[in-house]
Every structure is written in C-alpha cells, then in structure tokens.
Design an enzyme around this catalytic site. Structure first.
Site, mmCIF file in Angstrom:
data_model
loop_
_atom_site.group_PDB
_atom_site.id
_atom_site.type_symbol
_atom_site.label_atom_id
_atom_site.label_comp_id
_atom_site.label_asym_id
_atom_site.label_seq_id
_atom_site.Cartn_x
_atom_site.Cartn_y
_atom_site.Cartn_z
ATOM 1 N N TYR A 1 -8.796 0.805 -6.035
ATOM 2 C CA TYR A 1 -7.857 1.247 -5.288
ATOM 3 C C TYR A 1 -8.483 2.298 -4.251
ATOM 4 O O TYR A 1 -7.815 2.488 -3.271
ATOM 5 C CB TYR A 1 -6.663 1.775 -5.898
ATOM 6 C CG TYR A 1 -5.917 0.883 -6.622
ATOM 7 C CD1 TYR A 1 -5.412 -0.393 -6.348
ATOM 8 C CD2 TYR A 1 -5.787 1.240 -7.976
ATOM 9 C CE1 TYR A 1 -4.697 -1.218 -6.870
ATOM 10 C CE2 TYR A 1 -4.867 0.274 -8.727
ATOM 11 C CZ TYR A 1 -4.355 -1.054 -8.235
ATOM 12 O OH TYR A 1 -3.900 -1.855 -8.955
ATOM 13 N N ILE A 2 -9.535 2.621 -4.368
ATOM 14 C CA ILE A 2 -10.234 3.910 -3.633
ATOM 15 C C ILE A 2 -11.478 3.272 -3.052
ATOM 16 O O ILE A 2 -12.175 2.469 -3.570
ATOM 17 C CB ILE A 2 -10.340 5.141 -4.393
ATOM 18 C CG1 ILE A 2 -11.411 4.852 -5.656
ATOM 19 C CG2 ILE A 2 -8.971 5.769 -4.625
ATOM 20 C CD1 ILE A 2 -11.738 6.207 -6.486
#
Length: 910
Positions: free
Chosen positions: A137-138
C-alpha cells in the site's frame, strides 16, 4: 578493485571448502571435544558475519549492508516515479540473503528519517509509534538529496552478490557524513553500536571547519525535539552519556502539555509511564489526554491543589520524560570493528569525500580528454578530406583503409624536416604517432581511434562546420583547464561542495533539539506526598500504615524521617509501612538533606545532675540508621526544650529554676537569637548550673538567617541558592521575581528553586513595583510606527504583554535607566535625515503598561538604540525590610511568690 574482490571471494570459497571438511577433534581416549571445536570455528565465523554483514555500519557510507542494498536496488529502479515498497523489497532480495521482513523494516526506518527516501502513503509515525501500512500500500523513491550525494557508478567498487548472479557495491560513494546525520543502532555478537543523530547544517559546518584546519564540536539533534544535556557526551565515545528530556509547557496552573518527546520514546510509551507514576503516587493528576496528530501533544490535567512546577520536576524524575542515552560509536573500517569518537568519524568522512570528489574530477578530465582527442582527429579527417582519397575509397579491406588513414595522419602530424647538420631519426609510422599525437591531443592514436573515424556517417560529414568544431575543441580545453584548477585546489573545491549542499538542502533541517544544562532533580523534593506519617508513642512504632495512631505529617514512600529522642539521641531512617524505632520519641518529621535553613533550638541537661546547655544547629547530612547524640553523651542527659524552625527562627524562652536557699535568681528569659548557629556536634554554651523546673515559650521570633540569596542559572533556566549564575539579590518572604521575555510578555513568581522558566528571557530580577521602565517598540496596531512608553510592571502570576494584544508588535529595547536617552537612526528613503536624540523622561510621562505610548515619528526608522544618559538620580539610602516578629502573651509572667508556691506544691488561700 573488482578483481581484488574476486580474489578475496575465491579465498573465501577455499576457506568454505576447508570449513566443510572440518572434523571434530578427539582426545587420547577417543572422546570428542564437540563444544570447543564448534566454538573455535563455527561460532566465531557466525559472530564475524553478524558484525561485518548485518549489525554494524561501514565508516565510508554510514550504512548497514541491508540499507546499502535497499538504496542500490532503488537506484536501479529509479525512473523519477514512485515504486511499490513490496516491489523494492522483492528486488532487494536479489542482493540480501534474508527474509523480506527485515528488508521491509529497514526500508521503513530509512524512510522515517526523512533524508534519502521520498515516501508516499502511510509510513507510520515516529511520535506515536504507529507502524507503517503493508508494503503493497505504500510507495517510495529516492530523494533528490540521495541522487546528488549517494550514487556514482564510476567511483563505486563492486562485488558479486551472495548468489553470484548480480553485482552490488562494496560501499556506496557517499559524499556526506550520512552516518552522523541519520544515526544508527545495531546489536551484534559481543558488541553493539549506537551512534546518535546530529544536525544536517552543523555537520556541514564542522566538515568545512575541519578542512579549514579549525576546531569544531558536534552535539546530537533528534527528530522528536526535546532538550538534551551534553555535559557528558564525551564526543560520542564509549562511556559517555546524554540526558534527554521532553518539552513540557504550562498551559495554566492546572494543565501541562508535553509537545516534544525524548529520543527513542513515543507518546504512547510516555503516556503509559505517566499513568504508572500516578498509580504509584509519585505524581497527582486527574487525567492524561494524548492528542498527538502531526505534532506531539500530551495534555496532563493536574489534581486540585497540586503545584505545576513541582509536577514538571516529578515528571522528569519518575517518568520517561527524562531518559539517559549512552552512545557507543562502533563502525566497520578495514573489515574490522573500531570504536571511534564522533569527531574522528567526521574527519574520515570529510577526507573520503575529498578523495571521491578528486576521483570524480580525474574521471571527468579523462573523459574530456578523450572527447577532445576524437574531436581533433575528426576535424583533421574531415578538413583534409581523407575520406575522399582514392586509396581510401578503393581500399580492398578495412586494414588497407586504416593503413591509408594512418599514413595521411602521419603526414599531417609529422613536424618539418630539420636543417642539415641536426640529428634526425628514421621512425616507423607507429613511432611517429607515439611522439606527435601527445603533443597535439594528449595521447597516442590507437587502432580503436581509427575505427571510430571510419564509423563517421556521411550525414555528419556533410553537416560539418569548421567554426563549430573549433568552438567545441576550445570548450573542451576550457573545461579541462577548469577541472585541473579544481584538482590543484581540491580542498577549496570540497569546501564549496559542502557549502552548496547546505545552501540547497540546509533550510529543510533546522535544529530541533535544544541544548541546555539540566539541574539534578532530587526525587524526595518533587515526589507527591502520597502517604501520611503516623506514630505510636507507647509502643515505639512509626510508619504510614498505622492509620489509627497519631498523625504527624504528610510524606511520600521514598522519604527519610528524622527522629529525636528525649535523651538527646537522634537518627535518620527510611520511611516504611511500619517500623520499630524505640520509645521516648521527642520529635519526628520528614528529613530534607542539605537543608541549611531548618535550625533546631535545644536546651539540655548534661548528665543526671550536670549543668544545662543551650545550642542552635542544623542537621544537613548524616548516615541513615546511624545513631547520633546532640548532647555531650553523658548518661542521664535529657532534653529540656526543643524546637524545629524551618526558616531559622529564634524564639525567646522563659526559664524557671527550682528554688534553693540563698538563690536570688529564680526566673529569667533567654533569646535564642543571641546564640550563633554551629555544628550539630558542638556542646553549646552554659545556660545555667542551677536545676531547671520549667522552660516555656515567651515570644516567637523572626529568622536570624536573614533573607535568602538567590541566583539564576541561564544554562538550565532555574533558580538556585548555591551561587550558580546571575545573582538576583536577597529575598524575604513576600519578595517576588520579575520575568520579562523577548516577546514582550512579563509575569512575576516567588523565589522557589522549583520554579520553571521557559522561552527567551530578556530580563529576570527582583521585582520592584516602584521601578519605572522605558520601552521602544514597533506597534503593528498603529501601522508599524515606532512608539515609546514609560510604565511600572505590576504583580501578575499570569503572563501579560506590555506590547499590546497584537502579537506582530515588536520590542526594540527595554531600559530601566532613570533618565534614559534613545537615539533614532532613519533608513531607506529617509536615510538622509539627521539622527534624532530623545530624552525619554521629558518625551512621555509614566502611565500603565497597557497604555499605547507616544509615537516617535512617521519616517522610516533603521535603528533605535540607547545612549549614555546626561542626568542621574540623587543617591538614596536603602531601607532594608525588617522581618516581622510574632509576639504572644507571656504565659509565666507571675509574681515570684506564686511561682515558688507552684513549684513546692503549696496552695494559696487568697
């Protein structure tokens, strides 16, 4: 360098083969030394691997292997866009022979340092301790700083990765003290490394100072801010330590706010430690609210009647608001761990940066020489139209064409034939090239150069422009000359490199941690009175668990207690829930060490029938549980009168003697103020040799110690009575301290040493309500014009501003001179005007600090400064305040006959 690594790798492989054939040794009886063999080989191999390849950073680039491999992978993926962290982790596993979890954690830690990696998404919070989101997600990419400073493939030494499929850097060519900027912590086998982070700009300034041959000093700077005491930093070497404190502000007398946390702590752990201290009774609070978002903010609501200043000290003493950190600068150098000072690390990094910059210049120079060499050959090839020669066009093969080009170049470059009589030498074609080319282009012409000439396309030949070619050659020569100048002045070039880094990136990294000294906080002085001290006189017990017995005073569970007995003995004991201390207790109270103001006034009988002595003494420091004696030590000694005086008060007592034949004096008064205060072991002076019937208090007295002398230590921003810092004066009970801040705010406090003072202090002194102050300011409510006002400060425990409500108003100067003179210098368009001198006392009258004041001018003012006065006040005789004396009625003011009847037991009929 790569070949050296390959040789080393081969040696390691051979060692591995030898290691795989290891046989466990056996003794004469045939039993195996299993542990000794394993320890001597396998364990030491493992320890060396952990030290060199996992936990300890290298001095050249300041990185651990996993960090170096992450950055190398990100450089390979770099295209200016963000990459998923999961993808970066997967690519890094080609170089790092461990799990993805260790790579992901190391990448998040690098990203949270906000230096080398540009992060996108939820990367956690170093203030709250919250973790980052899942790697899928990052996203991340290299920062501009990392691209400028960390990478250069041309100056990097390479080695094969663990599986031999890829190449990875031995160390990255970092041209910056990265290790000292980021800090590092690692635990290896048998040793550990802990380098504290430092400030970006200060590191660059120190590098420049070192290259200039000047001294420099470095102190830690933490992302979380706070305060740091570097008195024992010891240049980051083993054995040193720093104390780090949270920044605690007073919102009001009932509310505190923690806005910066100590390094290594989070708001969550800090809140937990505060609640634990409250549960143990060390502090008294109503509740704690953690309101941290972008910035740290822990709001502490105090219990009613609790001192905010004392609570701040208690937070530092009993919670994680103050911690001690022990640095241990261990780095890898020459494949071995070394323990160095921070200054030595910076010097080596600065030297390494100089070496790398010089190497880059030399590589750049060589590339320019190659470009100049080929540009010159190309110009000859095209201008001389060698490509149009019949021999060249009709060449049978490439060797024939090369031979023709070589012949033409030789004819062009061969010097004129010398006159007869001078020595000549017949040289081969290659030898002519060897001598001629370096004189023209810097090196000999090789076969590869001739092949490059044959690869020139016809379109380029047709577009050839002689002027452009000459300009290009001149540009190459100019660049080479500039580079040679930089190489000759490599130190100045390196200094310029550091200066440009500071100019480009320095504004993003201001110092966050304030350096200041810390006063030692005595826990017994700041702990809240969480218990009550009781005494059972009949059985001889004391403690805070005797709830049904006689109450003595409030106390804490870490206090000491001083006990005086009727026979003159006394001792100090540690308070407990219940303790037997003996009977015949005369006095009991909480003991304060090094307290010079608590004075004990005593009258005692020396022995069973000896003389009576009187003395005054303090008890400052004694050994716990050891018995002392305030009398001369004779058997039968007894205390006849005792008083404990917290501020050295000296009372007057009435002494009544037992009547004896031919005894004229039966009653007399004695003032303790007539006695000097001496040590506790002194015998005292003789009061009377007669037998005493009764001693009673006749009159209370004032302190004989005078006022308390108070100093202010600007390093720790605290008051003290020990002579440290600026002397503020002698203070009596009702005296106050005036504090004026640079912002124009002021307030008054008492002179308690536990007071906390924050912000930039402009004036701190003993408060005098009759003193008149003169201030010059720029009033933003009045279009920023300069104003002058004269006023006395008022008593105010709450902060008030004499500049007005507009926070943009600015104080220029503040003077307590009786007849001040201000000089005003005009600027900008009004700079031609003469300076204006103002006698402030005549210019404006004395008004309240809330008054607007009087405008000086509407012209542009460049400077306002105070100059020497021409008038002075007449000297006045100072009247020191006298201590108040509380006088009580005389209890034993009776006729002598009544006293004799009372002593002998005779009843009076009338």
């Amino acid at each position: 360098m790569e070949s050296e690594y390959l040789e080393e790798n081969i040696e390691n492989e051979e060692l591995a083969k030898d290691h795989s054939d290891y046989k466990v040794p056996v003794n004469a009886e045939g039993s195996r030394y299993v542990l000794s063999g394993m320890y001597q080989n396998w364990f030491l191999d493992y320890a060396s691997y952990v030290i060199l390849e996992r936990a300890v950073p290298h001095i050249n680039d300041g990185l651990k292997p996993v960090q170096r491999r992450i950055l190398h992978t990100m450089r390979r993926l770099e295209d200016g866009r963000y990459n998923k962290v999961a993808n970066i982790v997967g690519e890094t596993m080609k170089f790092h022979p461990h799990g993805d979890a260790s790579i992901g954690d190391a990448l998040v830690q690098l990203g949270q340092k906000d230096l080398l990696i540009d992060c996108q998404g939820n990367w956690g919070n170093i203030l709250t301790g919250d973790g980052a989101a899942a790697p899928r997600y990052i996203e991340a990419r290299l920062s501009k700083f990392a691209l400028d400073v960390v990478f250069n493939p041309k100056t990097t030494n390479w080695k094969l990765s663990y599986d031999g499929r890829n190449k990875e850097p031995v160390t990255l060519p970092v041209k910056f003290p990265l290790l000292l900027m980021q800090g590092v912590e690692g635990i290896a086998v048998g040793l550990s490394s802990k380098v504290l982070p430092h400030n970006f700009n200060e590191l660059l300034d120190a590098s420049i100072a070192y290259l200039h041959g000047e001294e420099f000093t470095l102190y830690p700077d933490f992302q979380t801010g706070g305060y740091v005491d570097v008195a024992r930093y010891n240049d980051g070497e083993r054995g040193g330590a720093v104390k780090v404190r949270a920044k605690i502000n007073k919102i009001d007398n009932k509310t505190l706010s923690v806005t910066e946390v100590p390094f290594g702590k989070t708001t969550s752990t800090l809140t937990e430690s505060i609640l634990r201290a409250n549960e143990k009774g060390k502090i008294k609070i109503r509740k704690v609210d953690d309101m941290t978002a972008k910035d740290a903010e822990i709001v502490i609501h105090l219990a009613p009647g609790v001192s905010s200043d004392k609570t701040i000290d208690a937070l530092y003493a009993f919670t994680d608001c103050e911690i001690s950190i022990s640095p241990n600068c261990c780095v890898i150098e020459d494949n071995k761990p070394h323990f160095l000072k921070i200054s030595n690390v910076l010097k080596q990094v600065a030297d390494n940066t100089l070496r790398l910059l010089k190497l880059e210049l030399e590589i750049q120079k060589q590339e320019l020489l190659e470009s100049l060499h080929f540009a010159s050959l190309e110009r000859i090839f095209i201008e001389e139209r060698i490509y149009k020669d019949k021999e060249f066009e009709n060449a049978k093969d490439i060797d024939s064409a090369l031979k023709h080009v070589e012949k033409r170049l030789k004819a062009y470059l061969t010097p004129p034939i010398p006159p007869e009589g001078e020595e000549t030498a017949s040289q081969s074609l290659e030898e002519n090239f060897t001598e001629a080319i370096p004189l023209l282009l810097g090196r000999v012409v090789t076969r590869d150069d001739l092949l490059r000439l044959l690869e020139i396309k016809m379109g380029r030949i047709l577009k050839f422009n002689k002027d452009k070619a000459d300009n290009l050659i001149a540009s190459y020569k100019s660049q080479i000359q500039e580079i040679e100048h930089h190489i000759d002045h490599i130190v100045d070039y390196t200094i310029d490199w550091f200066s440009k880094l500071k100019e480009k990136y320095g504004k993003n990294y201001p110092r966050k941690t304030e350096i200041r000294g810390f006063d030692a906080i005595e826990a017994t002085k700041v702990v809240e009175a969480n218990e009550k001290l009781y005494i059972n006189r009949e059985e001889g017990f004391i403690g805070y668990g005797l709830k049904k017995d006689e109450f003595v005073c409030n106390c804490s569970d870490i206090d000491d207690v001083i006990i005086f007995y009727k026979d003159g003995k006394y001792k100090i004991v540690k308070i407990s829930e219940k303790m037997f201390v003996g009977k015949n207790i005369l006095f009991l109270n909480v003991f304060k060490r090094n307290d010079n103001r608590t004075i004990y006034n005593v009258i005692y009988r020396d022995g069973k029938s000896g003389a009576n002595f009187i003395k005054r003494f303090p008890v400052t420091g004694v050994m716990r549980d050891k018995e002392y004696n305030l009398t001369a030590g004779k058997t039968g000694s007894r205390i006849l009168y005792f008083s404990a005086n917290a501020n050295g008060e000296a009372e007057t007592v009435r002494v009544i003697l037992k009547p004896k034949p031919r005894q004229k004096l039966l009653v007399f008064d004695k003032d303790f103020s007539d006695l000097q205060i001496k040590g506790r072991s002194t015998k005292g002076i003789t009061l009377t040799k007669a037998e005493i019937h009764k001693i009673s208090l006749k009159q209370k007295g004032g302190s004989t110690l005078g006022g308390r002398q108070v100093w202010f230590d600007h390093d720790v921003l605290r008051l003290n009575y020990d002579g440290r810092g600026e002397f503020l004066g002698e203070f009596f009970a009702d005296d106050l301290i005036l504090v004026v801040q640079e912002s124009g705010e002021f307030y008054t406090t008492n002179f308690d040493s536990g007071n906390h003072y924050q912000g930039k202090i402009k004036v701190i002194e003993k408060f005098n309500q009759d003193k008149i102050w003169s201030a010059a300011l720029f009033d933003e409510d009045q279009q920023g014009y300069p104003y002058i006002k004269r006023f006395p400060f008022e008593i105010s425990a709450k902060k008030q501003s004499f500049l007005g409500e507009n926070t943009a108003s600015r104080l220029v100067l503040l003077s307590d001179t009786v007849y001040p003179r201000f000089e005003v210098t005009f600027g900008e368009n009004d700079a031609f005007r003469d300076t204006l001198v103002i006698d402030v006392e005549e210019f404006i009258g004395v008004k309240s600090f809330k008054a607007k004041g009087k405008r000086i001018t509407t012209y542009e003012v460049a400077e306002i400064r105070e100059i020497e006065p021409v008038r002075f006040p007449e000297p006045e005789q100072e009247n020191l305040p006298q201590p108040d004396i509380d006088i009580e009625p005389e209890e034993d003011d009776k006729p002598i006959t009544e006293l004799i009847d009372e002593i002998t037991g005779q009843q009076r009929l009338f």
